[in-house]
Design a protein around this motif. Structure first.
Motif, short mmCIF file in Angstrom:
data_model
loop_
_atom_site.label_atom_id
_atom_site.label_comp_id
_atom_site.label_asym_id
_atom_site.label_seq_id
_atom_site.Cartn_x
_atom_site.Cartn_y
_atom_site.Cartn_z
N ASP A 167 0.85 -1.18 0.00
CA ASP A 167 0.00 0.00 0.00
C ASP A 167 0.89 1.23 0.00
N ALA A 199 -1.17 7.76 -1.60
CA ALA A 199 -1.51 8.38 -2.87
C ALA A 199 -0.66 9.61 -3.17
N LEU A 244 2.23 9.59 -5.85
CA LEU A 244 1.98 9.55 -7.29
C LEU A 244 2.61 10.74 -8.00
N ASP A 283 -1.94 13.24 -9.54
CA ASP A 283 -2.56 13.13 -8.22
C ASP A 283 -3.76 12.20 -8.34
N ILE A 284 -4.38 11.94 -7.21
CA ILE A 284 -5.57 11.08 -7.19
C ILE A 284 -6.71 11.90 -6.60
N GLY A 301 -10.99 8.53 -6.24
CA GLY A 301 -10.08 7.42 -6.46
C GLY A 301 -9.63 7.26 -7.89
N ALA A 314 -7.01 8.38 -10.91
CA ALA A 314 -5.71 9.00 -11.16
C ALA A 314 -5.89 10.11 -12.18
N VAL A 372 -5.98 1.79 -7.79
CA VAL A 372 -5.91 3.16 -7.32
C VAL A 372 -7.15 3.45 -6.49
N GLU A 411 -7.03 7.25 -1.20
CA GLU A 411 -5.89 7.60 -0.36
C GLU A 411 -4.70 6.67 -0.52
N VAL A 412 -4.84 5.65 -1.36
CA VAL A 412 -3.79 4.65 -1.45
C VAL A 412 -3.70 4.07 -2.85
N ILE A 413 -2.49 3.73 -3.24
CA ILE A 413 -2.27 2.97 -4.48
C ILE A 413 -1.81 1.60 -4.02
#
Length: 161
Positions: free
Chosen positions: A19, A22, A25, A39-40, A44, A46, A111, A114-116
């Protein structure tokens, strides 16, 4: 376990999930394509925008893995208050992944707001184990009520030392 060699534990395959916050990115996109910033959004998705003019709009992109390549597929173009869904014939931008240590292969990228989440697989993971640790593991297995000895284990696996 063979006489004269150190024991080796082999685990195969090993699936991993990482994890990544974000916020990273933007840094990753800046390294790969300095003219862009990434950014994301809160949804959610990209987004890419021009680094020199981020206020002019953004491009929503889908992210997926194809072998050793990450594909960024343009989905939607937004400028100000207007946005347009892009036709599916627009080609994806391909980013080659570097060679990973230990044979790690990236199998997926998801994606979120808050997390990739990056998933991968190592075909085989080996590491040496001390003989004392092997004996400890066998003793712990023996605590289940069955007596386990190295000779019995060798007969069970069909190997001889």
């Amino acid at each position: 376990i063979r006489p004269g060699s150190s024991p080796t534990l082999v685990v195969a395959p090993v699936d991993l999930t990482l994890d990544v916050p974000a916020g990273i990115l933007g840094e990753l996109v800046g390294r790969v394509a300095p003219r862009w910033m990434g950014d994301i959004g809160p949804d959610g998705v990209a987004r890419l925008s021009l680094a020199s003019r981020p206020q002019t709009g953004h491009l929503d992109v889908g992210v997926q893995v194809d072998g050793s390549t990450v594909l960024l597929k343009p989905l939607r173009l937004a400028t100000g208050r207007k946005s347009w869904t892009l036709p599916g014939v627009i080609p994806a931008y391909r980013i080659a992944l570097p060679e990973m240590p230990g044979g790690l292969g990236v199998t997926g990228i998801d994606v979120g707001p808050e997390v990739i989440q990056v998933s991968g697989r190592i075909p085989e993971w080996r590491f040496d184990v001390s003989r004392a640790r092997v004996e400890d593991m066998l003793n712990q297995l023996g605590a289940t009520g069955r007596s386990i000895t190295v000779e019995r284990f060798q007969r069970w696996s069909g190997r001889s030392s």
